[in-house]
Design an enzyme around this catalytic site. Structure first.
Site, PDB file in Angstrom:
ATOM      1  N   SER A 133       0.851  -1.178   0.000  1.00 56.97           N
ATOM      2  CA  SER A 133       0.000   0.000   0.000  1.00 56.97           C
ATOM      3  C   SER A 133       0.891   1.234   0.000  1.00 56.97           C
ATOM      4  CB  SER A 133      -0.884  -0.034   1.253  1.00 56.97           C
ATOM      5  OG  SER A 133      -1.670   1.136   1.339  1.00 56.97           O
ATOM      6  N   LYS A 159      -0.955  -0.987  -4.507  1.00 58.05           N
ATOM      7  CA  LYS A 159      -2.177  -0.250  -4.146  1.00 58.05           C
ATOM      8  C   LYS A 159      -1.804   1.194  -3.903  1.00 58.05           C
ATOM      9  CE  LYS A 159      -4.713  -0.087   0.249  1.00 58.05           C
ATOM     10  NZ  LYS A 159      -5.439  -0.908   1.260  1.00 58.05           N
ATOM     11  N   LEU A 160      -2.496   2.096  -4.592  1.00 53.27           N
ATOM     12  CA  LEU A 160      -2.260   3.526  -4.413  1.00 53.27           C
ATOM     13  C   LEU A 160      -3.366   4.114  -3.552  1.00 53.27           C
ATOM     14  CD1 LEU A 160      -1.432   4.645  -8.086  1.00 53.27           C
ATOM     15  CD2 LEU A 160       0.139   3.751  -6.328  1.00 53.27           C
ATOM     16  N   LYS A 161      -2.986   4.844  -2.526  1.00 60.51           N
ATOM     17  CA  LYS A 161      -3.969   5.606  -1.764  1.00 60.51           C
ATOM     18  C   LYS A 161      -4.386   6.786  -2.630  1.00 60.51           C
ATOM     19  CE  LYS A 161      -4.129   3.525   2.274  1.00 60.51           C
ATOM     20  NZ  LYS A 161      -5.396   2.968   2.801  1.00 60.51           N
ATOM     21  N   ASP A 187      -7.200   2.835  -3.147  1.00 61.14           N
ATOM     22  CA  ASP A 187      -7.953   2.871  -1.883  1.00 61.14           C
ATOM     23  C   ASP A 187      -8.230   4.314  -1.522  1.00 61.14           C
ATOM     24  OD1 ASP A 187      -9.049   2.544   0.625  1.00 61.14           O
ATOM     25  OD2 ASP A 187      -7.315   1.525   1.506  1.00 61.14           O
ATOM     26  N   ASN A 189     -10.226   5.298   1.145  1.00 58.78           N
ATOM     27  CA  ASN A 189     -10.573   5.480   2.564  1.00 58.78           C
ATOM     28  C   ASN A 189     -11.755   6.446   2.724  1.00 58.78           C
ATOM     29  OD1 ASN A 189      -7.256   4.831   3.071  1.00 58.78           O
ATOM     30  ND2 ASN A 189      -8.739   3.797   4.382  1.00 58.78           N
ATOM     31  N   GLU A 212     -11.109   0.494  -3.601  1.00 58.99           N
ATOM     32  CA  GLU A 212     -11.435   0.147  -2.218  1.00 58.99           C
ATOM     33  C   GLU A 212     -12.094   1.329  -1.514  1.00 58.99           C
ATOM     34  OE1 GLU A 212      -7.910  -1.272  -0.311  1.00 58.99           O
ATOM     35  OE2 GLU A 212      -8.733  -1.183   1.710  1.00 58.99           O
ATOM     36  N   ASP A 237     -13.914  -2.002   2.632  1.00 58.25           N
ATOM     37  CA  ASP A 237     -13.025  -2.156   3.791  1.00 58.25           C
ATOM     38  C   ASP A 237     -13.809  -1.654   5.011  1.00 58.25           C
ATOM     39  OD1 ASP A 237     -11.097  -1.826   5.786  1.00 58.25           O
ATOM     40  OD2 ASP A 237      -9.654  -0.721   4.585  1.00 58.25           O
ATOM     41  N   LYS A 261     -10.019  -7.449   7.459  1.00 53.01           N
ATOM     42  CA  LYS A 261      -9.075  -7.079   8.524  1.00 53.01           C
ATOM     43  C   LYS A 261      -9.663  -7.639   9.809  1.00 53.01           C
ATOM     44  CE  LYS A 261      -7.574  -2.700   6.479  1.00 53.01           C
ATOM     45  NZ  LYS A 261      -7.841  -1.246   6.513  1.00 53.01           N
ATOM     46  N   GLY A 289      -4.297  -4.602   5.855  1.00 51.59           N
ATOM     47  CA  GLY A 289      -3.229  -4.364   6.824  1.00 51.59           C
ATOM     48  C   GLY A 289      -3.504  -3.094   7.596  1.00 51.59           C
TER      49      GLY A 289
HETATM   50  C1  NPQ Z   1      -6.459   0.610   4.686  1.00 50.92           C
HETATM   51  N1  NPQ Z   1      -4.131   0.363   5.575  1.00 50.92           N
HETATM   52  O1  NPQ Z   1      -6.438  -0.370   4.011  1.00 50.92           O
HETATM   53  C2  NPQ Z   1      -5.429   0.865   5.796  1.00 50.92           C
HETATM   54  C3  NPQ Z   1      -5.636   2.121   6.467  1.00 50.92           C
HETATM   55  C4  NPQ Z   1      -4.648   2.663   7.410  1.00 50.92           C
HETATM   56  C5  NPQ Z   1      -2.099  -0.546   4.696  1.00 50.92           C
HETATM   57  O2  NPQ Z   1      -3.460   0.902   3.508  1.00 50.92           O
HETATM   58  C6  NPQ Z   1      -1.702   4.000  11.252  1.00 50.92           C
HETATM   59  C7  NPQ Z   1      -2.359   2.864  11.642  1.00 50.92           C
HETATM   60  C8  NPQ Z   1      -1.928   4.512  10.000  1.00 50.92           C
HETATM   61  C9  NPQ Z   1      -3.251   2.232  10.799  1.00 50.92           C
HETATM   62  C10 NPQ Z   1      -3.083   4.410   7.884  1.00 50.92           C
HETATM   63  C11 NPQ Z   1      -3.300   0.307   4.539  1.00 50.92           C
HETATM   64  C12 NPQ Z   1      -2.837   3.897   9.141  1.00 50.92           C
HETATM   65  C13 NPQ Z   1      -3.511   2.751   9.542  1.00 50.92           C
HETATM   66  C14 NPQ Z   1      -3.973   3.774   7.044  1.00 50.92           C
HETATM   67  C15 NPQ Z   1      -4.423   2.143   8.670  1.00 50.92           C
HETATM   68  O3  NPQ Z   1      -7.392   1.372   4.554  1.00 50.92           O
HETATM   69 MG    MG Z   2      -8.549   0.353   3.076  1.00 44.19          MG
END
Ligand code: NPQ
Ligand code: MG
Length: 366
Positions: A133, A159-161, A187, A189, A212, A237, A261, A289
């Site tokens: 990610s 995976k790109l945020k 993703d 969020n 996502e 998610d 998760k 993750g």
């Molecule tokens: C997700 N994780 O899938 C999360 C969100 C995420 C690996 O993209 C600190 C602790 C910072 C938990 C940032 C990935 C975080 C965190 C993003 C979880 O949406």
């Molecule tokens: Mg996510």
């Protein structure tokens, strides 16, 4: 199994680089570890709540308070993981806190009978394919360098945020640079609304594996509406907190893929129920993750080895996040992580490293 006592330990883990998402930037992972002590064995687990309630309503201090005030006192004197899960069920929410407690109990139980978590859950693979990610970056060249670095390490999916203002351009740039064969997904969020559907449809041109959580956590119905307006498969998610949510989202057509998760859904037993529901419906799955240390990572890798996990997970190597992990580091081998085979989660914290990062510890006798 008698539970003698439980330790709540806070550790501060500096990240190798800031991790930026649509909800904020993290530079240090503030982790709550749970150690359950029984006469036969000790069990470890990691609470995945963040220090602030930005990903979900849970946060580390709140999870610790829920544990010491309600959850730990509710555990029966004699408990296995199933009994612990039942005892915690009457309390609403606090799934990350419940997951950590139940998992620590499960780890102690499995170590006591020398069974691996992977075998207990029904794993069918001895290694799992890994994705990575990638946070929101300051510029496209910086992003391309970062992607190149991870591909050189062997990651087999990127995976790109994304967020409004950082979506089509970075996706286009990565596709142009690394070609149409690269397994690529995004993703958000929860950063968009249904009014953004025409904009999100511009991503359809890039043949992404999935998008996502484009919309808000509680917008399951609107995700179903979005699914009819874009061709990129929708993966949920944040919206999926239980097997019931998963079944509802699948029935509504809100997603064709689910990011599992265990912390978000209240534990590995609930995660396995989601696995079973999704598999029965032909819905794709992958393991998400939460910037876990080796303790949480080990358990996630075991879960990701179940047969319904059809896509590479965010189960990255330790060094993706930490220069020094609290367990022996998980390392990529040909883009895969080995599934631990030892009893329980199969890994232990290294005492000296653990002590160095510990900021507080609290022993709760029962
Ligand atoms: C997700 N994780 O899938 C999360 C969100 C995420 C690996 O993209 C600190 C602790 C910072 C938990 C940032 C990935 C975080 C965190 C993003 C979880 O949406
Ligand atoms: Mg996510």
């Amino acid at each position: 199994m008698k539970i003698t006592g439980i330790e709540l330990r806070r550790i501060a883990m500096p990240l190798v680089a800031p991790f930026r998402t649509s909800f904020g930037t993290e530079t240090t992972r503030d982790v709550l570890l749970v150690r359950v002590v029984t006469p036969e064995a000790e069990g470890w687990a990691e609470c995945v709540a963040m220090s602030q309630p930005l990903y979900s309503p849970e946060y580390v201090d709140g999870a610790a308070e829920a544990m010491r005030r309600f959850l730990i006192p509710a555990l029966p004197d004699q408990a296995d993981a199933q009994a612990a899960g039942r005892a915690l069920a009457p309390f609403k929410g606090h799934r990350m806190a419940k997951a950590a407690l139940e998992t620590a109990v499960l780890d102690a139980q499995l170590r006591g009978r020398r069974e691996s978590l992977a075998a207990y859950l029904g794993a069918v693979a001895d290694r799992v394919p890994c994705g990575v990610s990638i946070g929101i970056m300051g510029s496209i060249p910086e992003l391309l360098d970062t992607v190149e670095g991870y591909l050189a390490q062997g990651y087999i999916r990127i995976k790109l945020k994304i967020q409004p203002g950082w979506d089509v351009a970075p996706v286009r740039a990565v596709r142009e640079r690394f070609g149409p064969e690269l397994p690529l997904q995004v993703d958000a969020n929860a950063a968009y609304t249904l009014a953004d559907a025409p904009h999100l449809a511009r991503l359809d041109a890039f043949d992404l594996l999935l998008i996502e959580q484009p919309l808000a956590d509680d917008d399951i119905v609107q995700h179903a509406a979005l699914a009819r307006r874009i061709t990129t498969p929708i993966c949920l998610d944040e919206s999926i907190e239980s097997a019931e949510h998963a079944a509802a989202a699948i029935t509504l057509g809100a997603c064709s893929i689910i990011n599992v998760k265990p912390g978000r859904v209240g534990g590995y037993l609930e995660a396995r129920r989601i696995h079973d529901v999704a598999r029965a419906h032909g819905v794709g799955l992958w393991c998400g993750g939460m910037l876990e240390t080796g303790i949480g990572r080990a358990a996630n890798v075991a879960l990701a080895a179940l047969p319904g996990f059809t896509l590479p997970g965010d189960t990255s190597a330790s060094r993706r996040y930490f220069a020094t992990d609290i367990t022996p580091p998980f390392e990529l081998n040909d883009g895969h992580l080995d599934v631990p085979t030892g009893p329980g989660i199969g890994v232990d914290p290294v005492p000296d490293i653990l002590d160095e990062v510990t900021t507080s510890a609290e022993w709760i006798t029962r």
